[in-house]
Motif scaffolding. Structure first.
Motif, mmCIF file in Angstrom:
data_model
loop_
_atom_site.group_PDB
_atom_site.id
_atom_site.type_symbol
_atom_site.label_atom_id
_atom_site.label_comp_id
_atom_site.label_asym_id
_atom_site.label_seq_id
_atom_site.Cartn_x
_atom_site.Cartn_y
_atom_site.Cartn_z
ATOM 1 N N PHE A 14 1.232 -1.350 0.169
ATOM 2 C CA PHE A 14 0.019 -0.722 -0.183
ATOM 3 C C PHE A 14 1.110 1.309 0.035
ATOM 4 C CE2 PHE A 14 -4.440 -1.803 2.116
ATOM 5 C CZ PHE A 14 -4.194 -2.843 0.940
ATOM 6 N N GLY A 15 2.091 1.080 1.041
ATOM 7 C CA GLY A 15 2.397 2.229 0.743
ATOM 8 C C GLY A 15 3.245 2.698 -0.628
ATOM 9 N N TRP A 18 1.718 4.437 -2.630
ATOM 10 C CA TRP A 18 0.585 5.520 -2.193
ATOM 11 C C TRP A 18 1.771 6.383 -2.923
ATOM 12 C CZ3 TRP A 18 -3.315 7.464 0.815
ATOM 13 C CH2 TRP A 18 -3.333 8.567 1.019
ATOM 14 N N SER A 21 0.406 7.712 -6.057
ATOM 15 C CA SER A 21 -0.599 8.106 -5.690
ATOM 16 C C SER A 21 -1.441 9.670 -6.576
ATOM 17 C CB SER A 21 -1.424 8.106 -4.837
ATOM 18 O OG SER A 21 -2.919 8.390 -4.564
ATOM 19 N N ARG A 24 -3.715 11.257 -3.641
ATOM 20 C CA ARG A 24 -3.413 10.912 -2.455
ATOM 21 C C ARG A 24 -4.965 11.088 -1.255
ATOM 22 N NH1 ARG A 24 1.585 12.752 -2.864
ATOM 23 N NH2 ARG A 24 3.052 10.775 -3.096
ATOM 24 N N ALA A 27 -7.407 8.657 -2.618
ATOM 25 C CA ALA A 27 -6.932 7.257 -2.614
ATOM 26 C C ALA A 27 -7.903 6.884 -0.842
ATOM 27 C CB ALA A 27 -5.853 7.106 -2.679
ATOM 28 N N PHE A 28 -6.952 8.243 -0.186
ATOM 29 C CA PHE A 28 -7.900 7.560 1.418
ATOM 30 C C PHE A 28 -9.157 7.534 0.956
ATOM 31 C CE2 PHE A 28 -8.898 8.830 5.725
ATOM 32 C CZ PHE A 28 -8.457 7.783 6.094
ATOM 33 N N TRP A 31 -11.066 3.400 1.078
ATOM 34 C CA TRP A 31 -10.589 2.655 2.155
ATOM 35 C C TRP A 31 -12.148 1.382 2.297
ATOM 36 C CZ3 TRP A 31 -13.641 1.079 6.592
ATOM 37 C CH2 TRP A 31 -14.078 2.715 6.979
ATOM 38 N N ILE A 216 -5.570 3.402 -5.621
ATOM 39 C CA ILE A 216 -4.508 3.517 -4.215
ATOM 40 C C ILE A 216 -3.922 4.808 -5.673
ATOM 41 C CG2 ILE A 216 -2.970 3.918 -2.562
ATOM 42 C CD1 ILE A 216 -3.683 0.993 -2.150
ATOM 43 N N ILE A 217 -3.937 3.852 -6.204
ATOM 44 C CA ILE A 217 -2.238 4.248 -7.431
ATOM 45 C C ILE A 217 -2.667 5.351 -8.240
ATOM 46 C CG2 ILE A 217 -2.011 2.503 -9.291
ATOM 47 C CD1 ILE A 217 1.137 3.247 -8.966
#
Length: 404
Positions: A14-15, A18, A21, A24, A27-28, A31, A216-217
């Motif tokens: 995920f990091g 991220w 991304s 961001r 993307a959050f 969830w 996410i990306i």
């Protein structure tokens, strides 16, 4: 410990997504969809590996594809005669005969399913279900389902009327889905090189993983007026049964020859590079050894033991710079020295089209349908491989929860 490493692997994946991304904050906000997809992956993998029903399904599917390989062997033996040693179990293992030529038979069966309208019905139905689960527009959901069955080129042809209407973000998603999948015609070939349960698991896990990584990306929302339907573009419309069958058999033959040619070229070049690196004074590492060390940290954070991380990293890097078949062939020579968990994770990682060569295939196909869209995809080619590789990593991490 497997659970701990699995959680670390998911968080690291995920990091990495991220970092790249495009939005961001948006993307959050995804969830809930991401959490649901992770849960579905864990439930599916548990069913496959920990229940009698799941294991029975895998055995039946492996049996079916095994029988198809046997029948393919009869056709291959008829054409190649004394070159093929036929026995009760089929014929002696030769990569071109056992792995590549059976693609022709599977391709023919796909053609029959297309003619009978069975495959399009399955794809549309699964697309509708995925649109509810993933929270994405129908085109993206349809394409995800289609990518499980069709090749990287065919999946775009099925959306040729919609391609010119899509922007960069949506084209990224479609391309990532195509690169993170495999075609149905390849399944039997993969099963000759990997355990069937890992091939089957990877197909479904990649289907779900790509939505997670894309959320996410490459997050975005689609306005209601741009939520196009996937009008079917049927290139086989108006053709007779035998025309379609002949076309798909020919396509299967072309794929087998192209893959064979690529393997000859890539394996020979790797051999040359390995020897050139060994000629460097004081350097006792081959080209592949160095690739393994580069990918070693990634393999380790996925949950692969440090003692096996270099070999696992070597296979991962080989797939990325060549293709999955080269990596699978290399896997055969070292897998006995790896733990069952590492074998499982590597096997799942290898089942996809995520490599640099796929950029050219996807760009070329889309340019043939709509030049501007193809050029758009070419601009984010490296990011596309990056995202598709994260999809493979995430799927491999999920498998690691269930194999010790």
């Amino acid at each position: 410990m497997n659970i701990l490493w699995g959680i670390i692997g998911i968080l690291v994946t995920f990091g990495l997504a991220w970092i790249a991304s495009t939005d961001r904050k948006l993307a959050f906000s995804k969830w809930k969809n991401i959490a649901l997809l992770i849960v579905l992956q864990i439930v599916f993998t548990w069913i496959i590996f920990a229940t009698t029903i799941g294991q029975t399904v895998v055995e039946k599917l492996a049996f079916v594809f095994g029988k198809l390989l046997e029948h393919a062997g009869v056709g291959v033996a008829f054409v190649f005669g004394p070159m093929v040693s036929v026995d009760e179990g089929g014929f002696a293992f030769v990569f071109f005969f056992n792995v590549l030529l059976p693609i022709i038979v599977i391709s023919a069966l796909i053609g029959i399913l297309q003619y009978l309208r069975i495959l399009p019905l399955i794809i549309h139905g699964l697309g509708l279900v995925l649109s509810k689960i993933t929270g994405m527009a129908f085109i993206e959901s349809y394409n995800g389902a289609a990518s499980m069955f069709l090749g990287q080129s065919e999946v775009f042809i099925s959306l040729k009327n919609q391609i010119p209407l899509l922007g960069e973000k949506r084209l990224y998603t479609l391309s990532a889905q195509a690169m993170s999948s495999i075609s149905l015609s390849m399944v039997a070939a993969y099963m000759t090189l990997l355990e069937p349960q890992y091939v089957i698991a990877a197909i479904v896990l990649n289907l779900l993983s790509v939505y997670i990584i894309v959320h996410i990306i490459n997050p975005y929302t689609v306005p209601a007026e741009e939520n196009y339907t996937a009008e079917e573009n049927n290139p086989d419309k108006g053709k007779s049964f035998f025309q379609i069958l002949g076309d798909y058999i020919t396509q299967g033959g072309i794929i087998a020859v192209i893959v064979g040619a690529m393997l000859i070229g890539f394996i020979a070049l790797i051999s040359i590079l390995n020897n050139l690196f060994l000629l460097i004074p004081g350097l006792e590492l081959s080209f592949q050894d160095i690739l393994g060390y580069i990918f070693m940290p990634i393999a380790f954070v996925m949950g692969i033991p440090w003692a096996e991380a270099q070999q696992a990293g070597l296979l991962m890097a080989t797939k990325l710079v060549t293709n999955e078949f080269v990596a699978m062939e290399n896997f055969q020579s070292i897998k006995e020295g790896l733990s069952p968990r590492t074998q499982a994770m590597v096997s799942v990682f290898l089942v996809s089209f995520a490599n640099f060569g796929s950029i050219g295939i996807i760009v070329g196909t889309v340019k043939g349908l709509h030049d501007a869209s193809g050029n758009m995809i070419a601009k984010f080619g490296m990011k596309l491989v990056y995202g598709a590789t994260l999809v493979s990593i995430l799927s491999a991490v999920i498998i690691g929860f269930f194999v010790s």
